[in-house]
Design an enzyme around this catalytic site. Structure first.
Site, PDB file in Angstrom:
ATOM      1  N   SER A 552       0.846  -1.190   0.000  1.00  0.00           N
ATOM      2  CA  SER A 552       0.000   0.000   0.000  1.00  0.00           C
ATOM      3  C   SER A 552       0.885   1.244   0.000  1.00  0.00           C
ATOM      4  CB  SER A 552      -0.959  -0.046   1.191  1.00  0.00           C
ATOM      5  OG  SER A 552      -2.013   0.867   1.034  1.00  0.00           O
ATOM      6  N   ASP A 633      -8.461  -5.458  -5.943  1.00  0.00           N
ATOM      7  CA  ASP A 633      -8.030  -4.248  -5.228  1.00  0.00           C
ATOM      8  C   ASP A 633      -8.606  -3.043  -5.953  1.00  0.00           C
ATOM      9  OD1 ASP A 633      -6.860  -2.200  -3.879  1.00  0.00           O
ATOM     10  OD2 ASP A 633      -4.808  -2.925  -4.079  1.00  0.00           O
ATOM     11  N   HIS A 665      -7.036  -5.854  -1.594  1.00  0.00           N
ATOM     12  CA  HIS A 665      -5.823  -5.150  -1.174  1.00  0.00           C
ATOM     13  C   HIS A 665      -4.940  -6.037  -0.288  1.00  0.00           C
ATOM     14  CE1 HIS A 665      -3.752  -1.323  -1.098  1.00  0.00           C
ATOM     15  NE2 HIS A 665      -3.772  -1.231   0.208  1.00  0.00           N
TER      16      HIS A 665
END
Length: 717
Positions: A552, A633, A665
């Site tokens: 991320s 995601d 994610h």
């Protein structure tokens, strides 16, 4: 715990029993919990609901019925839980804790998938029940299994959100339903569920708030329901405003004539959370942020002293400018059983600590005091006589339970450790230490965790694994994770250094806020200074054999590092679901996130967005790089990973790309996660002279052989 490891590997990590937060009875003598275990041999997950006898330490099986979940106490001897019914329905099952499998019965069936059960005993002896479920636009329960199917696969959207986290938005919304469980006049009669009412019907509110809202988004008392919901007048993709609402309910058969009431927060336009009734149901406490469009603003405490006067709201620890006098930002709040104290779970210097404050109106508003700061407390439940029950984890323990007295001078008492403080995994507290270095901004200190392998010897040196966290407003903490586990990487033969640079939470709001318009600035400089500090001060770390990895925002930082001088310090990099191009963040679902952190709307602040764009520095990319990005995601779309991989390949840089069509994610499926760990460890290890994981572990070898591998060697760009 059925796993005992001679070496802590990803297979051990992923197959170890996962225990839920404990649910104690009122005196804390018994604790309900669920536990699930995945078998790679059988490719199957098994789940149980168990009860722990605190006095003897004995755990006994309550039920292993498939779909059984969410155990709750009706009283100290009776248990309620949910089971999966036919065609998408949910059964509410009740039984005695002694002999549950023989004496349980179904008190009622709800024709939908429900969750987040809450219970409260009424004066009549009936039990109020509330739960969440999907509702259709008309307010009725939605059951996916029996719902009519659309004739076309097309979806026409007239507003955003279009999709969120890992799902496409539909007309159905989360809602809170309530009813009662009542017995007949016969003393031997059983509880029966009444019809249920949608508390939010006709309001346009959605609660719990997707994708992560649950029992923390609403609460139940004998007087009604309190909940939080996004302002339905604002676009959810560009606003974080979440308000608090109270619904008086007289007997939980019909709502009060007073109807739904909003609780005012003058001057506060951000997200509210953690609404909780006092034990007597006469007060409400909740947390709220001042800024709209900023999910990591400081949480501040508000209390409604009288639910009959919801317009009377007290702002605790306000300070002179509404920024809040307390440095820290609590994550959640809980009342002590006597209602005289509020407990806070707070991110604090790499832990989740327990703080407390008195609630009496006439007491001086001194700042909350520290009760306990060690490891990560994930849940707190009040017990009789002012005691409380804690659930938590640490870097080496995947689940522990403890109790505290009302007196802060008395230390917590350990009730149960699922891994015996790590020994079941072959781990030890001696592997964990902490360091600090001077940050890029004047006066700041950067805190970092150091995790050594269990066979560490101070006569040897170990390659460095520089671990960068996501968020960016987050932090590495003394907690357990099956996705980003420090110890499982260290056991490959690394010294892991996990820093909390500028933007991290738990070090004061000013430190968190400082990352705004600084994504590749101050945090990057903190990491550069940290690498230099490690070179100079940790003589057991071989920084000539260093790798770096992150997900991320940590993945963004890997891409940023790749284009800057620090990138040449590493033998290999790994980006999981990271940002390649800032412009592409316009395709994200929560637009308020980049708009806040990058200074405003893209079309008005293109220079600010471009300033921290990793793709602008692709001409400098040179370090071998593994890219991982999955198709579900929707926060950072898969095009980001593909673009980064395309650049690496087109430049002739050694690189690989791993993707999962069924992951978001995160990587949650155990088989996928084992492959993830295998590919990551093979990649990193091969660049620092460590054995490949797939060549030393049969499970890893099988995971790699069971995956599709595409590509030819020797091709030139």
């Amino acid at each position: 715990m059925t796993v005992r490891a001679t070496k802590f590997t990803p297979e051990v990590l992923l197959s170890a029993p996962r225990r839920s937060a404990g649910v104690p009875n009122w005196n804390g003598s018994f604790v309900l919990y669920s536990v699930s275990t995945y078998s790679f041999a059988e490719q199957e997950r098994k789940s149980e609901i168990r009860v722990l006898n605190v006095l003897t330490g004995e755990s006994t099986l309550l039920t292993n019925q498939s779909g059984a979940r969410e155990p709750n106490w009706l009283d100290d001897g009776s248990v309620l839980l949910l089971t999966s019914g036919d065609e998408g329905a949910t059964n509410i099952v009740i039984g005695s804790v002694d002999g549950f499998q023989e004496n349980n019965y179904t008190a009622g069936t709800v024709n939908a998938s429900i969750s987040n059960i809450k219970l409260k005993t009424l004066e009549s002896g009936a039990i109020a029940i509330a739960f969440s479920a999907l509702a259709k636009p008309d307010g009725s329960l939605y059951n996916e299994e029996i719902a009519p199917k659309y004739r076309s696969t097309g979806k026409l959207y007239k507003e955003i959100f279009v999709r969120h986290w890992d799902t496409w938005i539909t007309p159905n919304r989360n809602s809170i339903f309530y009813g009662t469980l009542s017995k007949g006049s016969d003393i031997s009669s059983q509880y029966e569920l009444s019809s249920v009412t949608n508390a939010l019907k006709g309001t346009n509110f959605e609660s719990p708030i997707p994708p992560f809202g649950g029992t923390d988004n609403f609460d139940l008392s004998t007087n009604g329901i309190v909940f939080v919901a996004k302002d339905p007048k604002l676009l959810p993709a560009t606003h974080t405003k979440v308000d608090v609402y109270y619904i008086p309910i007289s007997d939980f058969t019909v709502a009060s004539s007073r109807g739904l009431q909003e609780i005012a927060r003058p001057g506060f336009k951000g997200a509210s959370s953690s609404p909780v009734f006092s034990p007597d149901g006469k007060q409400i406490a909740f947390l709220s942020m001042k800024q709209d469009g900023y999910e990591s603003d400081k949480n501040q405490l508000f209390v409604v002293p009288d639910v009959n006067r919801p317009g009377w709201v007290m702002h605790y620890f306000a300070g002179e400018d509404d920024k809040g006098a307390w440095k820290l930002s609590p994550d959640s709040i809980t009342w002590r059983s006597d209602g005289k104290v509020l407990y806070f779970l707070v991110s604090d210097y790499g832990r989740v600590a327990l703080y407390y404050t008195p609630t009496a109106f006439n007491q001086t508003r001194s700042l909350p005091k520290l009760f306990f700061r060690h490891n990560t407390i994930s849940d707190i439940r009040p017990l009789e006589n002012g005691r409380a029950f804690l659930s938590g984890t640490s870097m080496i323990d995947n689940s522990f339970y403890a109790t505290i007295e009302s007196d802060p001078s008395k230390p917590p008492r350990l009730v149960s450790s699922a891994s015996r403080n790590g020994t079941v995994f072959g781990l030890s507290p001696s592997q964990i230490s902490e360091v600090e270095w001077d940050g890029a901004a004047n006066g700041t200190k950067i805190h970092a965790w150091v995790i050594k392998p269990s066979n560490f010897s101070d006569t040897e040196t170990y390659p460095l694994a520089y671990y960068i966290h996501g968020g960016p407003q987050g932090a590495w903490g003394d907690s357990w994770s099956t996705r980003w586990n420090y110890a499982v990487l260290a056991e490959q033969g690394y010294v892991v250094v996990a820093p909390n640079p500028t933007g991290s939470t738990g070090y004061g709001q000013e430190f968190t806020d400082a990352i705004q318009n600084q994504w590749g600035g101050l945090p990057y400089q903190d990491l550069v200074k940290g690498f230099a500090w490690i070179e100079q001060n940790l003589d057991f770390v071989d920084t000539d054999r260093a790798v770096a990895l992150g997900a991320s925002y940590g993945g963004y930082m890997m891409n940023w590092i790749q284009g800057h001088p620090l990138g040449r310090k590493f033998k290999a990099l790994m980006t999981h679901d990271g940002v390649f191009s800032m412009t592409a963040q316009v395709s994200s679902e929560e637009l308020w996130f980049p708009e806040h952190d990058l200074g405003g709307k893209f079309w008005n602040h293109q220079a600010d967005w471009a300033r921290w764009d990793p793709s602008r520095f692709a001409q400098n990319w040179a370090t071998p790089h593994l890219i991982i990005h999955s198709e579900l995601d929707y926060r950072l779309t898969i095009a980001e990973g593909l673009a980064a991989f395309n650049v690496l390949q087109d430049k002739g840089i050694e690189s690989q790309f791993l993707t999962f069509p069924d992951e978001n994610h995160w990587v949650l499926n155990p088989e996928n996660s084992l492959l993830w760990h295998t590919v990551v460890f093979d990649w990193l290890n091969s660049h620092v002279g460590l054995p490949k994981y797939s060549e030393t572990d049969p499970a890893a070898k099988a995971a790699l052989e069971g995956a599709m591998v595409v590509g030819r060697t020797g091709l030139k760009p």
